[in-house]
Scaffold this motif. Structure first.
Motif, PDB file in Angstrom:
ATOM      1  N   VAL A   1       0.831  -1.205   0.000  1.00 41.26           N
ATOM      2  CA  VAL A   1       0.000   0.000   0.000  1.00 41.26           C
ATOM      3  C   VAL A   1       0.866   1.255   0.000  1.00 41.26           C
ATOM      4  O   VAL A   1       0.617   2.206  -0.753  1.00 41.26           O
ATOM      5  CB  VAL A   1      -0.953  -0.002   1.215  1.00 41.26           C
ATOM      6  CG1 VAL A   1      -1.658   1.343   1.359  1.00 41.26           C
ATOM      7  CG2 VAL A   1      -1.973  -1.123   1.091  1.00 41.26           C
TER       8      VAL A   1
ATOM      9  N   SER B   1       2.458   1.898  -3.380  1.00 36.17           N
ATOM     10  CA  SER B   1       1.540   2.111  -4.495  1.00 36.17           C
ATOM     11  C   SER B   1       1.421   3.597  -4.827  1.00 36.17           C
ATOM     12  O   SER B   1       1.549   4.464  -3.966  1.00 36.17           O
ATOM     13  CB  SER B   1       0.160   1.549  -4.145  1.00 36.17           C
ATOM     14  OG  SER B   1      -0.775   1.869  -5.149  1.00 36.17           O
TER      15      SER B   1
ATOM     16  N   GLY C   1      -1.279   5.033  -5.632  1.00 38.00           N
ATOM     17  CA  GLY C   1      -2.582   5.502  -5.190  1.00 38.00           C
ATOM     18  C   GLY C   1      -3.264   4.453  -4.337  1.00 38.00           C
ATOM     19  O   GLY C   1      -2.685   3.391  -4.051  1.00 38.00           O
ATOM     20  N   PRO C   2      -4.499   4.714  -3.882  1.00 37.49           N
ATOM     21  CA  PRO C   2      -5.221   3.738  -3.064  1.00 37.49           C
ATOM     22  C   PRO C   2      -5.361   2.393  -3.790  1.00 37.49           C
ATOM     23  O   PRO C   2      -5.482   2.340  -5.019  1.00 37.49           O
ATOM     24  CB  PRO C   2      -6.587   4.403  -2.861  1.00 37.49           C
ATOM     25  CG  PRO C   2      -6.316   5.869  -3.026  1.00 37.49           C
ATOM     26  CD  PRO C   2      -5.259   5.960  -4.084  1.00 37.49           C
TER      27      PRO C   2
ATOM     28  N   LEU D   1      -2.912   1.628   8.205  1.00 32.89           N
ATOM     29  CA  LEU D   1      -3.600   1.793   6.933  1.00 32.89           C
ATOM     30  C   LEU D   1      -4.925   2.497   7.177  1.00 32.89           C
ATOM     31  O   LEU D   1      -5.458   2.494   8.287  1.00 32.89           O
ATOM     32  CB  LEU D   1      -3.848   0.439   6.249  1.00 32.89           C
ATOM     33  CG  LEU D   1      -2.623  -0.370   5.816  1.00 32.89           C
ATOM     34  CD1 LEU D   1      -3.069  -1.676   5.167  1.00 32.89           C
ATOM     35  CD2 LEU D   1      -1.729   0.427   4.877  1.00 32.89           C
TER      36      LEU D   1
ATOM     37  N   ARG E   1      -8.886   3.467   5.008  1.00 28.02           N
ATOM     38  CA  ARG E   1      -9.753   3.272   3.847  1.00 28.02           C
ATOM     39  C   ARG E   1     -10.366   4.587   3.410  1.00 28.02           C
ATOM     40  O   ARG E   1     -10.750   5.414   4.241  1.00 28.02           O
ATOM     41  CB  ARG E   1     -10.874   2.282   4.180  1.00 28.02           C
ATOM     42  CG  ARG E   1     -10.479   0.846   4.069  1.00 28.02           C
ATOM     43  CD  ARG E   1     -11.639  -0.075   4.363  1.00 28.02           C
ATOM     44  NE  ARG E   1     -11.918  -0.136   5.798  1.00 28.02           N
ATOM     45  CZ  ARG E   1     -12.712  -1.033   6.361  1.00 28.02           C
ATOM     46  NH1 ARG E   1     -13.321  -1.929   5.605  1.00 28.02           N
ATOM     47  NH2 ARG E   1     -12.909  -1.029   7.661  1.00 28.02           N
ATOM     48  N   ASP E   2     -10.480   4.758   2.084  1.00 25.14           N
ATOM     49  CA  ASP E   2     -11.207   5.925   1.585  1.00 25.14           C
ATOM     50  C   ASP E   2     -12.683   5.567   1.425  1.00 25.14           C
ATOM     51  O   ASP E   2     -13.128   4.468   1.807  1.00 25.14           O
ATOM     52  CB  ASP E   2     -10.594   6.428   0.272  1.00 25.14           C
ATOM     53  CG  ASP E   2     -10.642   5.397  -0.851  1.00 25.14           C
ATOM     54  OD1 ASP E   2     -11.448   4.433  -0.761  1.00 25.14           O
ATOM     55  OD2 ASP E   2      -9.895   5.559  -1.836  1.00 25.14           O
TER      56      ASP E   2
ATOM     57  N   TRP F   1      -7.398   1.184  -0.007  1.00 27.53           N
ATOM     58  CA  TRP F   1      -6.469   1.367   1.105  1.00 27.53           C
ATOM     59  C   TRP F   1      -5.326   2.323   0.780  1.00 27.53           C
ATOM     60  O   TRP F   1      -4.752   2.285  -0.313  1.00 27.53           O
ATOM     61  CB  TRP F   1      -5.889   0.024   1.516  1.00 27.53           C
ATOM     62  CG  TRP F   1      -6.938  -0.917   2.027  1.00 27.53           C
ATOM     63  CD1 TRP F   1      -7.624  -1.848   1.305  1.00 27.53           C
ATOM     64  CD2 TRP F   1      -7.461  -0.975   3.352  1.00 27.53           C
ATOM     65  NE1 TRP F   1      -8.531  -2.497   2.098  1.00 27.53           N
ATOM     66  CE2 TRP F   1      -8.465  -1.986   3.371  1.00 27.53           C
ATOM     67  CE3 TRP F   1      -7.188  -0.285   4.532  1.00 27.53           C
ATOM     68  CZ2 TRP F   1      -9.165  -2.308   4.513  1.00 27.53           C
ATOM     69  CZ3 TRP F   1      -7.893  -0.616   5.679  1.00 27.53           C
ATOM     70  CH2 TRP F   1      -8.873  -1.619   5.658  1.00 27.53           C
ATOM     71  N   SER F   2      -5.004   3.183   1.763  1.00 25.62           N
ATOM     72  CA  SER F   2      -3.880   4.122   1.677  1.00 25.62           C
ATOM     73  C   SER F   2      -3.101   4.058   2.991  1.00 25.62           C
ATOM     74  O   SER F   2      -3.588   3.500   3.982  1.00 25.62           O
ATOM     75  CB  SER F   2      -4.388   5.553   1.455  1.00 25.62           C
ATOM     76  OG  SER F   2      -5.082   5.668   0.241  1.00 25.62           O
TER      77      SER F   2
END
Length: 255
Positions: free
Chosen positions: A23, A26, A28-29, A59, A61-62, A67-68
């Motif tokens: 994550v 990455s 992005g999410p 982590l 969540r949006d 996940w971000s």
């Protein structure tokens, strides 16, 4: 714990660490199905581990459930940025204090329940103090740490304390007894408490009234023992100058 359960626990930690790494790296999410597929985990297993990482704030969540990196990463980044700005702001005061005393000058901040030294100006003397930046030092044996305890920037420990030297404070109660005197004086001193032959003297650095750091000097006890009060006044003067600089430039203050 049996060998099998220990192995399972280690495997879970490895899987969770892999998820965090994917994550964070990455662009992005990342959605749960993509993480499950890339790691080879069953979706239920991935969801369970991701939920645990979310609860630990590693982590987040949006709105779409992707996940971000969690708020702990933001907190760490902001503190690192605060430290860098604080070190830059402290440069003039540290250099002046080094010129006035000839001793090693250190800047410490409260982190993880102890004092972390983030900057140093080396002594002018051949016989000076060592490089303390990045070194783990028991806060109760350090003048920097005692300042942070005295002004509430660190929680005062209880019970028995480690004693790296014969003169070290060995209990939280004894440490607490010293703190009112430190507040009255406006500076703290340790003589032979971290190691025999080493004296430290430090004073608080404030932002909007709150103590966010400690500025101090350290050097041989043989050179400092007969001038601790006068050196304490010098250190306090430069700590106040740094505090004024931070007040006049709030963006340079630590959170």
């Amino acid at each position: 714990m049996s060998p099998a359960s220990a192995s399972t626990g280690t495997q879970s930690i490895d899987r969770a660490a892999d998820l965090v790494a994917r994550v964070v790296r990455s662009d992005g999410p990342v959605a749960t199905p993509a993480l499950a597929e890339s790691t080879g985990l069953a979706r239920s297993t991935a969801q369970r581990l991701l939920g645990a990482l979310e609860r630990a704030e590693l982590l987040a969540r949006d709105e779409a459930g992707a996940w971000s990196p969690g708020p702990l990463f933001d907190l760490y980044a902001s503190r690192r940025a605060d430290d860098e700005v604080l070190v830059a702001a402290a440069g003039p005061a540290m250099r002046t204090l080094g010129e006035e005393t000839g001793e090693t000058v250190n800047l410490g901040v409260p982190r993880r329940g102890t004092v972390v030294q983030v900057a140093q100006v080396d002594a002018a003397y051949f016989l000076g103090s060592r490089d303390w930046v990045g070194t783990d030092v028991p806060a109760h044996c350090s003048a920097l740490g005692k300042v942070l305890y005295a002004y509430g920037a660190l929680p005062v420990p209880t019970g028995a304390l480690d004693a790296p030297a014969p003169a070290s404070v060995t209990s939280g109660d004894r440490l607490a007894e010293q703190l009112p005197g430190i507040r009255r004086a406006g500076w703290a001193a340790t003589v032979d408490e971290l190691e025999p032959g080493l004296t430290g003297i430090a004073a608080p650095v404030r932002v909007r009234g709150a103590v966010v750091a400690a500025l101090g000097i350290s050097g041989p006890t043989s050179r400092l023992s007969d001038q601790i009060p006068s050196t304490g006044a010098l250190v306090a003067t430069q700590a106040a100058a740094l505090s004024a600089r931070l007040e006049n430039h709030p963006q340079e203050g630590a959170a």
